[in-house]
Enzyme design. Structure first.
Site, short mmCIF file in Angstrom:
data_model
loop_
_atom_site.label_atom_id
_atom_site.label_comp_id
_atom_site.label_asym_id
_atom_site.label_seq_id
_atom_site.Cartn_x
_atom_site.Cartn_y
_atom_site.Cartn_z
N LYS A 115 0.82 -1.22 0.00
CA LYS A 115 0.00 0.00 0.00
C LYS A 115 0.85 1.27 0.00
O LYS A 115 0.44 2.29 -0.53
CB LYS A 115 -0.98 -0.01 1.19
CG LYS A 115 -2.12 -1.00 1.00
CD LYS A 115 -3.34 -0.68 1.85
CE LYS A 115 -4.51 -1.55 1.47
NZ LYS A 115 -5.68 -1.43 2.32
N LYS A 197 -6.47 -8.89 -6.51
CA LYS A 197 -7.70 -9.26 -5.80
C LYS A 197 -8.79 -8.23 -6.05
O LYS A 197 -8.49 -7.06 -6.32
CB LYS A 197 -7.36 -9.46 -4.31
CG LYS A 197 -7.83 -8.40 -3.39
CD LYS A 197 -7.63 -8.77 -1.94
CE LYS A 197 -7.69 -7.46 -1.16
NZ LYS A 197 -8.22 -7.53 0.14
N LYS A 200 -12.71 -3.17 -2.99
CA LYS A 200 -13.79 -2.17 -3.03
C LYS A 200 -13.27 -0.79 -3.37
O LYS A 200 -14.04 0.06 -3.81
CB LYS A 200 -14.57 -2.17 -1.71
CG LYS A 200 -13.75 -1.91 -0.46
CD LYS A 200 -14.65 -1.82 0.76
CE LYS A 200 -14.32 -2.82 1.84
NZ LYS A 200 -12.98 -2.75 2.43
N1 AQP Z 1 -11.30 -10.16 -3.10
C1 AQP Z 1 -11.55 -10.71 -1.92
N2 AQP Z 1 -11.83 -12.02 -1.85
C2 AQP Z 1 -12.07 -12.59 -0.65
N3 AQP Z 1 -12.07 -11.92 0.52
C3 AQP Z 1 -11.80 -10.62 0.49
N4 AQP Z 1 -11.72 -9.68 1.46
C4 AQP Z 1 -11.43 -8.49 0.90
N5 AQP Z 1 -11.32 -8.63 -0.44
C5 AQP Z 1 -11.53 -9.93 -0.72
C6 AQP Z 1 -11.94 -9.93 2.88
O1 AQP Z 1 -12.90 -8.98 3.35
C7 AQP Z 1 -12.65 -8.72 4.72
C8 AQP Z 1 -12.70 -7.25 4.99
O2 AQP Z 1 -11.70 -6.61 4.30
P1 AQP Z 1 -11.24 -5.15 4.67
O3 AQP Z 1 -12.27 -4.18 4.26
O4 AQP Z 1 -10.86 -5.07 6.09
O5 AQP Z 1 -9.92 -4.90 3.87
P2 AQP Z 1 -9.36 -5.41 2.55
O6 AQP Z 1 -8.99 -6.86 2.65
O7 AQP Z 1 -8.26 -4.49 2.19
O8 AQP Z 1 -10.61 -5.28 1.53
P3 AQP Z 1 -10.69 -4.52 0.18
O9 AQP Z 1 -12.07 -4.73 -0.36
O10 AQP Z 1 -9.54 -4.88 -0.73
O11 AQP Z 1 -10.58 -3.03 0.66
P4 AQP Z 1 -9.62 -1.87 0.19
O12 AQP Z 1 -9.90 -1.72 -1.29
O13 AQP Z 1 -10.03 -0.69 0.98
O14 AQP Z 1 -8.21 -2.29 0.48
C9 AQP Z 1 -11.31 -9.35 5.06
O15 AQP Z 1 -11.54 -10.52 5.81
C10 AQP Z 1 -10.70 -9.66 3.72
O16 AQP Z 1 -9.84 -10.80 3.76
#
Ligand code: AQP
Length: 332
Positions: A115, A197, A200
């Site tokens: 990041k 991956k 969001k």
């Molecule tokens: N693509 C994914 N497939 C499976 N699991 C996922 N998680 C996130 N993306 C995927 C799981 O969602 C939970 C919450 O995630 P988070 O919001 O704490 O952070 P993150 O993993 O960084 O999710 P994002 O969507 O990728 O957010 P941003 O874009 O803000 O970085 C976790 O249990 C994660 O494993």
């Protein structure tokens, strides 16, 4: 005294509208866990601030996140569902843990390395310190289990290192949490680049499906999903990562195995397959969206719920924080 139920802690950042990656990979598994464990679910707004946010958007998404967790079946009668920043103990414990955390161990975190590259020259201190805030989240509730995907294993290890070091330097204070892999949630990949991956906060809206996307939007996003020129629906992550990802999504939504899916689409083109995946996702999301649309209208109800749950969380967090304050020598 032995606890009747083990405590499970999970957080999710309101850094965008939740995607089907968040849902099928993590949130969906949280629902049945409520019957077996003492579950605490946090909307991790302080974590979301480690990357730039538009304030009004963050505020709006915090409400939406609470409503969505309720809509998928998180039940505040069984679990605590609260907003992280409503419990100030998180930031206070972060500072106290910072005083015992090492630069070296934090700089080895892969998520920080990934990041921070995206933040260019001016990397925020908070991004570096993110795992310590995560440690505070987990340790404040005497958590036994932290549901994690592979990418978060390293953070839970760090939490255990920090807690273990504190216990050794002062005296036993923290419960050491274990990572919980549970039902392995599928890791969904971007619909536009299956090597990344699904996230969001992706700038390309076609890369993900949001939990609140309208049926036609969902169908179109799948129509545009990247595939390959092989032309056969079969599960091969190396040579057909796009198709493998779509099969993962289809399998998560329908419960069908890869073999069953391969059979179903034998001799058919990618167009038919993508349409079927889109329909399967629409079918899973429609009832959730109906409930969500009702919940999001009633802001006063969400405010009340946030307040009550923050109070419940704060009582538990304060108990641990008081102990820590005393151990490190703070007065009162
Ligand atoms: N693509 C994914 N497939 C499976 N699991 C996922 N998680 C996130 N993306 C995927 C799981 O969602 C939970 C919450 O995630 P988070 O919001 O704490 O952070 P993150 O993993 O960084 O999710 P994002 O969507 O990728 O957010 P941003 O874009 O803000 O970085 C976790 O249990 C994660 O494993």
């Amino acid at each position: 005294m032995e606890k009747a139920k083990k405590t499970v802690y999970s957080g999710i950042q309101p850094s965008g509208t939740f995607t089907i990656g968040n849902y099928l990979g993590a949130m969906r598994n949280w629902v049945p866990m409520q019957d077996q464990y003492d579950c605490i679910y946090a909307i991790a707004d302080l974590h979301a601030l480690t990357v730039p946010q538009v304030p009004a958007e963050l505020r709006k998404r915090t409400y939406e996140s609470v409503a969505m967790l309720l809509a998928i079946g998180i039940d505040p009668q069984k679990s605590i569902l609260y907003v992280q920043s409503h419990v100030p103990a998180h930031t206070e414990l972060t500072w106290l843990l910072n005083c015992n955390a090492y630069m070296g161990e934090l700089s080895r975190m892969t998520q920080y390395k990934d990041k921070s590259e995206r933040q260019g020259k001016n990397i925020r201190v908070a991004l570096f310190d993110y795992p310590v805030l995560m440690a505070a989240d987990i340790l404040l509730y005497e958590t036994d289990l932290v549901p994690v995907g592979d990418d978060q294993k390293q953070h839970v290890e760090l939490v255990r290192d920090l807690a273990g070091r504190f216990n050794q330097n002062y005296s036993p204070t923290f419960v050491l949490p274990e990572p919980y892999f549970g039902e392995s949630g599928t890791r969904l990949m971007s619909l536009q680049d299956p090597s990344r991956k699904m996230s969001k906060s992706d700038e390309n809206q076609n890369a993900y499906v949001s939990m609140t996307d309208q049926p036609q939007v969902i169908r179109n996003k799948f129509k545009r999903a990247i595939t390959d020129s092989i032309g056969k629906v079969q599960y091969d992550k190396t040579s057909q990562p796009g198709i493998a990802n779509l099969m993962d999504i289809y399998s998560s939504c329908t419960g069908r195995s890869y073999e069953e899916i391969e059979k179903e689409f034998e001799g058919k083109g990618y167009g038919d397959f993508k349409m079927a995946v889109g329909e399967a996702v629409v079918e899973v999301l429609e009832p959730i969206q109906q409930t969500y649309n009702e919940l999001i209208k009633d802001k006063a109800n969400l405010d009340n719920l946030m307040k009550e749950n923050a109070q419940k969380a704060a009582v538990r967090a304060q108990k641990v924080l008081r102990k820590v304050r005393r151990k490190v020598g703070l007065v009162g």
